[in-house]
Design an enzyme around this catalytic site. Structure first.
Site, mmCIF file in Angstrom:
data_model
loop_
_atom_site.group_PDB
_atom_site.id
_atom_site.type_symbol
_atom_site.label_atom_id
_atom_site.label_comp_id
_atom_site.label_asym_id
_atom_site.label_seq_id
_atom_site.Cartn_x
_atom_site.Cartn_y
_atom_site.Cartn_z
ATOM 1 N NE ARG A 61 -24.162 23.902 17.679
ATOM 2 C CZ ARG A 61 -22.954 23.881 18.166
ATOM 3 N NH1 ARG A 61 -21.998 24.645 17.637
ATOM 4 N NH2 ARG A 61 -22.624 23.139 19.185
ATOM 5 N N GLY A 62 -25.138 26.428 20.353
ATOM 6 C CA GLY A 62 -24.161 26.477 21.428
ATOM 7 C C GLY A 62 -24.563 27.605 22.366
ATOM 8 C CB ALA A 63 -25.107 27.659 26.033
ATOM 9 N NE ARG A 91 -32.427 25.413 20.515
ATOM 10 C CZ ARG A 91 -31.170 24.963 20.371
ATOM 11 N NH1 ARG A 91 -30.335 25.560 19.580
ATOM 12 N NH2 ARG A 91 -30.764 23.889 21.019
ATOM 13 C CD GLN A 132 -25.617 19.059 17.539
ATOM 14 O OE1 GLN A 132 -25.592 17.832 17.594
ATOM 15 N NE2 GLN A 132 -26.668 19.757 17.927
ATOM 16 C CG ASP A 168 -26.857 23.344 26.091
ATOM 17 O OD1 ASP A 168 -26.289 22.236 26.045
ATOM 18 O OD2 ASP A 168 -26.970 24.098 25.115
ATOM 19 C CG ASN A 228 -23.738 18.993 27.287
ATOM 20 O OD1 ASN A 228 -23.811 20.074 26.689
ATOM 21 N ND2 ASN A 228 -22.862 18.068 26.955
ATOM 22 C CE LYS A 229 -27.185 18.888 21.563
ATOM 23 N NZ LYS A 229 -28.428 19.559 21.118
#
Lengths: 368, 368
Positions: B53-55, B90, B203, B244, B254-255
């Site tokens: 995960r992570g852009a 995603r 995370q 993101d 973002n998250k």
């Protein structure tokens, strides 16, 4: 409020007339387990280990802890010892000290033979007073929800966001933040609650969701991170939270993370209300943000999580790397400037020194 | 960065020259497990199930997913199908589409026999470019930390708060939000990181804490509710998060929960920076708060928690009552007005339409 369709309270005198029954809240939401408290040490343990929690319920349990102590030994030394032990169980809630002082005052000048009975009388009154106060908070907060409901289109619900558990499980019955919600629901208003999970101890996911579900109130559990997004998109009409201590200036100490929700409410012009019984006001603290001590609790509350495994066992799992340090602040303080109003048993008042002293001159005076 | 004292990346070409190695991040922090991706479907699954995960890492993995697809079938139909499948894995990260477009452009006009090799070349470049960009972000962000360090007394640390994981595990290496932190630490500056747990997927607790710990950076894990309290009491010097997707107006997706930390930083006059590689900027989205679609994920991510039981087994436990509904929004959008600055590979720029278009005229122009 209702559990499995029947009325229940969070604390009660057992049929034997002296021992105390409580719900062991650490087993919720997976199992309804009750505990019987028979000694001072058991009462102190119940508070310390958070079998029971919530400022009003801590106060009620502490008062009964004094009763149990006096029943075993009604001497001045035993009285002082019980007071000290119970006061040390939790550092933040002001109701704890208030309930202990009330019980102490009720017994101090009596002969030993009368002390236990007088303590039980006072503890019982503290419980009934809590229920009466919360019922009044519900009546006083109801118009806020009614006014929103009147603006809604047919089929739309009033969306309330709450943080942690300021429900009947945190009090003797009815709850504080939940009091207007239960009353609105019982009156037929379509109300829906977003319940913040409330890490690290998950009181929202495990207690608020459980008690709302048992009483039949529609609700949705969300991660603590979610409230800002919901408010930004018009999905929250009003925030109502409880509090562990309100300072003389209107600053509100409540479960860690409350401050963040107050900021989001302000940023999105959503009303942010705090429901509280007046014993929660601490007129001896002039400035809440600067002066209320914040309890730091065990790192394991953050590093681990307890829940029900697939096979039904209650299991604790570690979610943080083995050697990573953890900090666990239990409360934060929301500055009065972010609070739309305080819902009290005497009506809705501003979160300010003037309004608090004006509404509760009897309490404010004693702190001078 | 370092794992067990040795350099490691989050994604790599295996010695066979075609299959792809990744760290299965769902097993962290308890076990370091790697996975080998050999087909389009395995790459798509790795993204969808959040093994990675992570852009930036999603983009790199998607690019390699195209390679694996072309290796099996280099037809136009297979190319289009791989693009569509990977794009649907995603919904939020903009790097995903960017990396797919880059790979598509590199192969589209080539004969089938050359397509796989060209795709591997481009995917490798995307990875090296990510590392180069993040290294530049580190260089550009370092002066912010140095300036704070210079104001500190001897023995005091620079306290950085971050949310979620925008570390090397979210990128190919170095990370975005962590880039200035790792560089400061490697340069001998005493830096300490508060890592938000980041519910519902943790995370921060499981990935940021792990990678900081492996590299030797002092850190403390906190519940997501805690940042406001820390900022109120002077315990945070600077907030640095990743993103993101950044909209053309500087709004930052973002998250979930990032917005709440930005509000707390603003309320306490603490600088709030967002670190990002320019592929994260989406010039096609004019207004981030209004127009960025927010991914809603499975309720079980909120209702359950996975961790290591006492006996070492990885166990999932349920923490929400059986019948309570759950909502799971994965991201939120922080309005540009709350962002002190954007740390990019071309320097620190304001979170505004003018500044973004000025710094990246090459990218802004293509979106018109």
């Amino acid at each position: 409020m209702k559990v499995d369709g029947k009325a229940m309270r969070s604390i009660w005198l057992e049929p034997d007339g002296w021992s105390i029954g409580v719900i062991n809240q650490t087993a919720l939401p997976h199992r309804l387990v009750t505990a019987r408290l028979t000694t001072l040490d058991e009462a102190a343990h119940a508070i310390r280990a958070m079998l029971i929690r919530g400022a009003p319920l801590i106060g009620a349990t502490a008062a009964y802890g004094m009763c149990l102590a006096l029943r075993a030994d009604a001497s001045d030394e035993a009285l002082d010892r019980a007071y000290a032990i119970l006061l040390a169980t939790r550092p933040t809630a002001i109701n704890l000290r208030w309930a202990l002082d009330e019980t102490l005052a009720a017994v101090r000048n009596r002969p030993r033979s009368e002390r236990a009975a007088a303590a039980y009388r006072r503890a019982g009154e503290i419980c009934e007073q809590d229920v009466a106060i919360n019922t009044a908070i519900g009546r006083n907060g109801l118009p806020l929800i009614e006014a929103i409901a009147q603006r809604k289109k047919p089929g739309e619900r009033v969306n309330v966001l709450t943080h942690c558990n300021a429900g009947w499980l945190a009090a003797v019955d009815v709850g504080t933040a939940t009091a207007p919600i239960y009353l609105a629901h019982d009156n037929g208003i379509a109300v829906h609650v977003f319940a913040d999970e409330t890490r690290p101890r998950n009181q929202g996911a495990s207690l608020t969701a459980w008690e709302l579900g048992q009483h039949g109130v529609p609700h949705t559990v969300i991660a603590d991170n979610t409230g800002g997004h919901l408010m930004q998109h018009g999905l929250v009409d009003i925030v109502i939270v409880g509090t562990d201590r309100v300072a003389a200036n209107g600053d509100v100490c409540n479960k860690i993370g409350t401050y963040l929700k107050a900021l989001a409410a302000r940023d999105n012009s959503i009303p942010f209300y705090v429901a509280l019984p007046s014993p929660t006001i601490d007129f001896t603290v002039a400035n809440g943000v600067a002066d209320i001590p914040i309890e730091e609790r065990d790192a394991d509350e953050v590093a681990t999580m307890t829940g029900r495994a697939v096979d039904g066992r209650i299991e604790t799992v570690r979610i943080v790397p083995e050697h990573s340090p953890v900090a666990n602040y239990a409360f934060d303080v929301t500055p009065a400037r972010l609070v739309t109003g305080l819902i009290t048993e005497r009506g809705i008042i501003a979160a300010s020194r003037t309004a608090l002293a004006g509404a509760f001159p009897d309490r404010a005076g004693t702190a001078q």
